[in-house]
Design a protein around this motif. Structure first.
Motif, PDB file in Angstrom:
ATOM      1  N   ASN A 108       0.824  -1.209   0.000  1.00 23.53           N
ATOM      2  CA  ASN A 108       0.000   0.000   0.000  1.00 23.53           C
ATOM      3  C   ASN A 108       0.856   1.257   0.000  1.00 23.53           C
ATOM      4  O   ASN A 108       0.545   2.240  -0.690  1.00 23.53           O
ATOM      5  CB  ASN A 108      -0.948  -0.014   1.209  1.00 23.53           C
ATOM      6  N   CYS A 154      -6.771   4.450  -7.316  1.00 26.38           N
ATOM      7  CA  CYS A 154      -7.833   3.578  -6.820  1.00 26.38           C
ATOM      8  C   CYS A 154      -8.589   2.917  -7.970  1.00 26.38           C
ATOM      9  O   CYS A 154      -8.953   1.738  -7.895  1.00 26.38           O
ATOM     10  CB  CYS A 154      -8.796   4.372  -5.942  1.00 26.38           C
ATOM     11  N   GLY A 159      -8.577   0.256  -5.350  1.00 23.11           N
ATOM     12  CA  GLY A 159      -8.273   0.807  -4.036  1.00 23.11           C
ATOM     13  C   GLY A 159      -9.486   1.412  -3.381  1.00 23.11           C
ATOM     14  O   GLY A 159     -10.455   1.812  -4.041  1.00 23.11           O
ATOM     15  N   THR A 195      -6.408   1.967   0.874  1.00 25.51           N
ATOM     16  CA  THR A 195      -6.262   0.531   1.130  1.00 25.51           C
ATOM     17  C   THR A 195      -6.486  -0.249  -0.157  1.00 25.51           C
ATOM     18  O   THR A 195      -7.499  -0.055  -0.843  1.00 25.51           O
ATOM     19  CB  THR A 195      -7.272   0.036   2.172  1.00 25.51           C
ATOM     20  N   ARG A 196      -5.553  -1.095  -0.487  1.00 26.22           N
ATOM     21  CA  ARG A 196      -5.806  -2.156  -1.462  1.00 26.22           C
ATOM     22  C   ARG A 196      -5.814  -3.461  -0.685  1.00 26.22           C
ATOM     23  O   ARG A 196      -4.841  -3.792  -0.011  1.00 26.22           O
ATOM     24  CB  ARG A 196      -4.744  -2.197  -2.565  1.00 26.22           C
ATOM     25  N   GLY A 212      -3.461  -0.212   5.595  1.00 24.48           N
ATOM     26  CA  GLY A 212      -3.484   0.805   4.555  1.00 24.48           C
ATOM     27  C   GLY A 212      -2.397   1.851   4.730  1.00 24.48           C
ATOM     28  O   GLY A 212      -1.606   1.837   5.684  1.00 24.48           O
ATOM     29  N   CYS A 213      -2.377   2.787   3.783  1.00 23.22           N
ATOM     30  CA  CYS A 213      -1.423   3.898   3.814  1.00 23.22           C
ATOM     31  C   CYS A 213      -2.192   5.187   4.043  1.00 23.22           C
ATOM     32  O   CYS A 213      -3.090   5.536   3.265  1.00 23.22           O
ATOM     33  CB  CYS A 213      -0.649   3.961   2.502  1.00 23.22           C
TER      34      CYS A 213
END
Length: 612
Positions: A108, A154, A159, A195-196, A212-213
């Motif tokens: 991420n 995304c 994402g 988040t992926r 997530g980042c």
């Protein structure tokens, strides 16, 4: 076309209760529910539960089918992705062969940094307080361009965006980040999480929003005449950075305590600012190893050695078959290390001429240590006394000064860091239990752990004039080889007598699991601490429900599945309970398992509602 998880096989004790049941429990007062139980039979309640489970499964399958169609029309489902569903809705996850929390965090972070690099937007990795998530700082006055870059990301990578938080509390908080609607709801948010989702093949393991980042929007400002970017929230290092500053490259290991210590396993480089690469006083920079003691009580050769050993244990717990039963816990405990403690340098497994048939002995991260390698007096072997074996652990060749001692029935249940077990100055931590060591003198009625605790207490009273009363929790034990060696020199008679006892005796001491902690504390080298932990006695009638709750919540950093009183018949029943639980909690083989075994390992039915 997306690969969609097949419907899970019926495992009601592992699954979440149906929504109707959850609503009933939330809204109906407990006294009323108890009154209903009093006037209805168990058979009627079971039938009602089966009906609700069936309705829930049918509605869940229908929701998943609709969600799959919707996601396909949106163009986010494709090759290498899988549609999963939980109580909050459907998600698209990217398939990974063997995802871990550290992997999901790094992926991420990489995606966000690459998207910002491609858009030529200034950004820097921030030293945030989370170890399982990451953070990237951007300029708040470039918010429009940042949102455009992340929206495109995304749409391309399936994402999602949300507000950061420890848990996803409502489905509305997580939305596909490629839509304008999602960003309108986050227009004023100072921090947004990307988040992926990452899933293993078959969705046995899904890593989601916790990894997530976070994109932090740093506001331009002036302080003391200096133009700065001001942090929107606290971090580990600084509340501001210069508005214009030269970026630097640093190892990602600096930004999470989950990563291995820098220097012996290099990590990827990330873009940051000089303020975030300072060395902090709470960083653990020394290597930490892990030691297991393991026995396979079903091995015929070991059984013959055990039968030929002179003497029997003084207490029923010392001789019970459950003490030596092999429920394959070691395999799953190693999986828990791989998932939740990737910072461990090396693993040692201490055995008596035994090696698990599934273990990849050639792996550079593991060494099998035979009793003959650590006992300098071969006349005391073979030994069937764990207390005796534990007196020799610090004699393992190459063992680090700082290490964790695991019994094979102890597991990590969620990510842990070196700081959970050691201070950065080398001081170890220990975890006292509320269970007490009886104050009466040692007697043959004492269970082995109490007898050893009393003997430890006698030694400590003579040396320090203090009386210890608490046992220790069945957690990983944080130890120092130098302290263990000092105890051996300080109390040579007690250590030698325990080492020479082939079976448990009333004269035993428990060196690494208790005496070390109190001795180190009384000499200024250990401190008491807390760890999110639970103990599960497999012989208790409530064990099924308690394991179900643990599997759903994954709230423990460590837990123990122990049993000392079961019969052979009980062991068979426990295996039928334990293996599905461990398969669901740790579904993916670790690199320490042989490749053939990894291929042959049965993948459990997916349980998409379980997001570590």
């Amino acid at each position: 076309m997306p690969v969609t998880a097949p419907p899970a096989a019926p495992r009601p004790w592992l699954a979440d209760p149906p929504p109707l049941v959850r609503g009933y429990r939330r809204t109906v007062p407990l006294p009323v529910r108890r009154a209903v139980v009093a006037v209805t039979g168990a058979g009627l309640r079971r039938a009602a539960m089966r009906g609700l489970c069936g309705l829930s499964a049918a509605s869940g399958a229908l929701r998943l089918r609709w969600a799959r169609r919707r996601l396909r029309r949106a163009g986010v489902a494709g090759d290498g992705r899988i549609v999963i569903a939980d109580r909050y809705g459907a998600r698209v996850a990217t398939l990974a062969p063997s995802p871990t929390p550290l992997f999901a965090r790094a992926e991420n972070l990489r995606l966000v940094c690459e998207a910002l690099d491609a858009a030529r937007l200034d950004h820097f990795v921030v030293r945030c307080y989370s170890n399982v998530a990451s953070a990237v700082g951007v300029r708040a006055d470039q918010r429009g361009a940042v949102v455009a870059a992340l929206s495109a990301l995304c749409a391309r990578e399936a994402g999602y965006v949300s507000l950061p938080g420890r848990r996803l509390r409502a489905g509305s908080r997580l939305r596909p980040g490629g839509t304008r609607r999602a960003w309108r709801r986050l227009a004023d948010a100072p921090v947004v999480r990307f988040t992926r989702f990452h899933a293993s093949p078959g969705a046995g393991l899904v890593l989601g929003v916790a990894h997530g980042c976070d994109i932090e929007f740093w506001e331009p400002g002036t302080l003391g005449g200096e133009r700065l970017l001001l942090a929107p929230r606290f971090n580990r290092t600084t509340a501001s950075v210069p508005l214009v500053g030269e970026p630097v490259r640093a190892s990602d290991q600096l930004f999470t305590r989950l990563a291995p210590a820098s220097g012996w396993r290099p990590g990827p480089l990330v873009r940051t600012r000089p303020e975030f690469i300072t060395r902090l006083p709470d960083e653990v920079r020394f290597p930490i190893d892990v030691v297991y003691t393991w026995v396979d009580g079903s091995d015929p050769q070991w059984q013959r050695r055990r039968a030929a050993a002179a003497g029997e244990g003084y207490h029923a717990q010392a001789d019970n078959a459950a003490r030596y039963a092999n429920r394959d816990e070691l395999r799953y405990s190693l999986r828990s290390l791989h998932l939740y403690a990737p910072w461990v340098r090396h693993i040692y497994i201490v055995t008596d001429r035994q090696v698990p048939d599934w273990l990849a002995e050639s792996h550079p991260g593991i060494t099998v240590v035979d009793h003959h390698d650590i006992f300098d007096d071969p006349s005391v072997l073979p030994t069937f006394n764990s207390h005796a074996i534990e007196t020799r652990l610090h004699h393992i060749d190459g063992l680090a000064e700082h290490f964790l001692y695991f019994n094979d029935d102890v597991f990590l249940g969620s990510p842990v860091t070196p700081q959970d077990f050691f201070l950065a100055n080398g001081v170890s931590k220990f975890f006292p239990s509320r269970a007490l060591i009886p104050l009466a003198p040692v007697g043959t009625c004492d269970v082995p752990v109490s007898a050893a605790g009393k003997n430890n207490r006698t030694l400590l009273e003579g040396r320090f004039g203090t009386t210890v009363t608490q046992k220790m929790k069945h957690t990983p034990h944080a130890l120092r080889t130098s302290v263990l060696a000092e105890i051996e020199r300080e109390f040579p008679e007690a250590v030698s007598a325990t080492m020479a006892s082939r079976v448990r005796s009333t004269s035993d001491i428990s060196l690494p699991s208790s005496l070390h902690h109190y001795y180190a504390f009384l000499t200024g080298r250990a401190v008491p601490a807390q760890l999110r932990y639970d103990y599960f006695d497999l012989a208790q009638p409530t064990i099924r429900a308690r394991l179900a709750r643990l599997l759903r919540s994954r709230h423990c950093q460590a837990f123990c599945l122990n049993d000392t009183v079961s019969s052979d018949h009980d062991l068979a029943d426990q295996l039928a309970l334990l293996h599905p639980f461990l398969d669901a909690y740790f579904p993916l083989p670790s690199p320490l398992e042989r490749a053939v075994t990894r291929q042959e390992t049965r993948q459990p039915c997916p349980s998409p509602s379980l997001f570590p």
